[in-house]
Design an enzyme around this catalytic site. Structure first.
Site, PDB file in Angstrom:
ATOM      1  N   ASP A   1      25.036 -22.140 -21.362  1.00 48.42           N
ATOM      2  CA  ASP A   1      24.553 -21.457 -22.569  1.00 48.42           C
ATOM      3  C   ASP A   1      25.441 -21.740 -23.777  1.00 48.42           C
ATOM      4  OD1 ASP A   1      22.414 -20.223 -21.203  1.00 48.42           O
ATOM      5  OD2 ASP A   1      23.737 -18.647 -20.489  1.00 48.42           O
TER       6      ASP A   1
ATOM      7  N   ARG B   1      33.240  -7.438 -19.980  1.00 45.23           N
ATOM      8  CA  ARG B   1      32.580  -7.560 -21.281  1.00 45.23           C
ATOM      9  C   ARG B   1      33.197  -6.705 -22.392  1.00 45.23           C
ATOM     10  NH1 ARG B   1      31.494 -12.081 -19.433  1.00 45.23           N
ATOM     11  NH2 ARG B   1      29.355 -12.603 -18.845  1.00 45.23           N
TER      12      ARG B   1
ATOM     13  N   ASP C   1      24.331  -8.191 -20.572  1.00 48.18           N
ATOM     14  CA  ASP C   1      25.522  -8.584 -21.312  1.00 48.18           C
ATOM     15  C   ASP C   1      25.330  -8.535 -22.814  1.00 48.18           C
ATOM     16  OD1 ASP C   1      27.135  -8.871 -19.133  1.00 48.18           O
ATOM     17  OD2 ASP C   1      26.827 -11.025 -18.921  1.00 48.18           O
TER      18      ASP C   1
ATOM     19  N   SER D   1      23.130 -19.384 -12.256  1.00 48.18           N
ATOM     20  CA  SER D   1      23.799 -18.681 -13.343  1.00 48.18           C
ATOM     21  C   SER D   1      24.955 -17.910 -12.719  1.00 48.18           C
ATOM     22  CB  SER D   1      22.824 -17.721 -14.032  1.00 48.18           C
ATOM     23  OG  SER D   1      23.493 -16.979 -15.034  1.00 48.18           O
TER      24      SER D   1
END
Length: 406
Positions: free
Chosen positions: A18, A98, A127, A179
């Site tokens: 990404d 995060r 996220d 992923s």
């Protein structure tokens, strides 16, 4: 703010698929802004290798790597361990990292005079919420760009097509492009064959597991490990004192070698859909198990039961991106207070994916062998009769009413 006015951005950069293609996409779609790539070191180890070279080669002006391991462990993971916080059966691996990354992105963006912060989280996942809530807490006026909510790319296959067209090197093939998210605490696997819950994950497929082996490949002999805690926080492994992040690192090695901490779950995402993933959390699984063992002998019943209820709220709060909130501060205070006597040693036996209790001790134990023994003790069993009469009085009165005897 229109696209032409964005001259400088800070990009949350992992070097994965990404964020690798986001750099040229920003150049093409946002009038060639300066891109400062920021990578939070949360314990992903070898994933940081070659990152600066790749970021610069694809168009970033520089890469800033921030060491966030101890902040993540000491400020988020340890309080969560004290609370035994789990989201469903998920040990919150991605969610733990995060908040500290989002906070650091905000701090760097303000220091660099950036016009926007960019992240690679999809519009389907959790996220995006976690990053953006942290950013809003520390840079409330900062514009946020989330390419997955803007571009025309529809799938990982199309992302790979874009990467190949722009000569961006990838460390995987289309057939292995799960992923993944990795930090000191865990590694997640999503996508490909895992998207169908009827498929059994091939844990022994070469390159799939990264933090250890499957239970099938674990040794035929058990491994013993002893963990010492002080006020709910781990302080030593097998008698060797070390900081919490090093303890997790050590237990990852021991747990991974014994196939500990691999789960296959379908969880309920914040955005409303169900998602299937395989998670590796070897050290964290051992720590949670050991901590709960020690709580059994050191925490009183009422506090323990209330804490079990609050653990659900605490896990929801973390999962849903609200770490930097007044509720977190209040619940963390409870976690710390309820753990002030959770001190002692827990011995465990690790065997082919299983964790087996092998004894525990504490100077603050509430366990009394004298009281509970089937042999002679100081407990007066006659007193139970009066206790039961009072405890059952409301039921007796209800029965008398029904019988017309009141």
């Amino acid at each position: 703010m229109n696209k032409d006015s964005i001259k400088k951005v800070v990009l949350a950069y992992s070097g994965g698929l990404d964020t690798s293609i986001i750099i040229p996409w920003l150049k093409e779609n946002y009038n060639d802004p300066e891109i400062i790539a920021v990578s939070g070191n949360v314990g992903q180890a070898d994933e940081l290798e070659g990152l600066e070279e790749k970021a610069l080669a694809t168009g970033a002006s520089k890469l800033i790597v921030c060491d966030l391991v101890d902040e993540m462990v000491d400020e988020i993971i340890i309080p969560s361990l004290k609370m035994n916080a789990k989201y469903e059966t998920y040990l919150l691996g991605t969610a733990f990292a995060r908040p500290v990354i989002g906070k650091k992105l905000a701090e760097i963006a303000l220091a660099e005079g950036a016009d926007a912060i960019v992240h690679g989280a999809t519009g389907k996942g959790n996220d995006q919420v976690r990053f953006e809530l942290a950013i809003k807490r520390f840079a409330p006026d900062m514009k946020i760009i989330a390419p997955w909510r803007e571009w025309n790319i529809k799938s990982r296959d199309e992302e790979i097509d874009y990467a190949e067209a722009h000569n961006i090197p990838l460390k995987f093939t289309r057939e292995t492009s799960y992923s993944k998210d990795k930090n000191l605490w865990h590694l997640s696997h999503e996508g490909l064959d895992l998207e169908d819950p009827s498929n059994e994950p091939d844990l022994d497929k070469p390159g799939f597991l990264e933090m250890g082996v499957s239970p099938y490949a674990a040794p035929d002999e058990p491994t013993y490990v002893t963990i010492d805690f002080e006020a709910g926080a781990p302080v030593a492994v097998n008698g060797e004192k070390m900081k919490a992040s090093k303890i997790i690192e050590k237990l990852n090695e021991v747990g991974g070698a014994n196939g500990i901490g691999i789960i296959d779950i379908v969880e309920n995402r914040l955005v409303g859909m169900k998602d299937r993933g395989v998670y590796e959390t070897p050290g964290g699984t051992i720590l949670y198990f050991a901590h709960q063992q020690l709580e059994m002998i050191t925490v009183d019943r009422d506090t323990l039961h209330v804490k079990q209820k609050l653990a659900v709220d605490y896990a929801d709060l973390i999962y849903n991106g609200k770490w930097y909130s007044p509720l977190q501060e209040a619940l963390t205070a409870f976690a710390n207070e309820s753990n002030k006597f959770v001190t002692g040693s827990v011995k465990l036996k690790l065997y082919k994916g299983n964790i087996i209790p092998a004894g525990m001790t504490s100077p603050y134990s509430l366990y009394s062998e004298n009281l509970v023994t089937f042999g002679e003790s100081d407990y007066d069993q006659k007193q139970a009769e009066g206790f039961i009469n009072l405890w059952g009085l409301p039921l007796k009165v209800q029965a008398l009413r029904e019988q017309g005897k009141l």
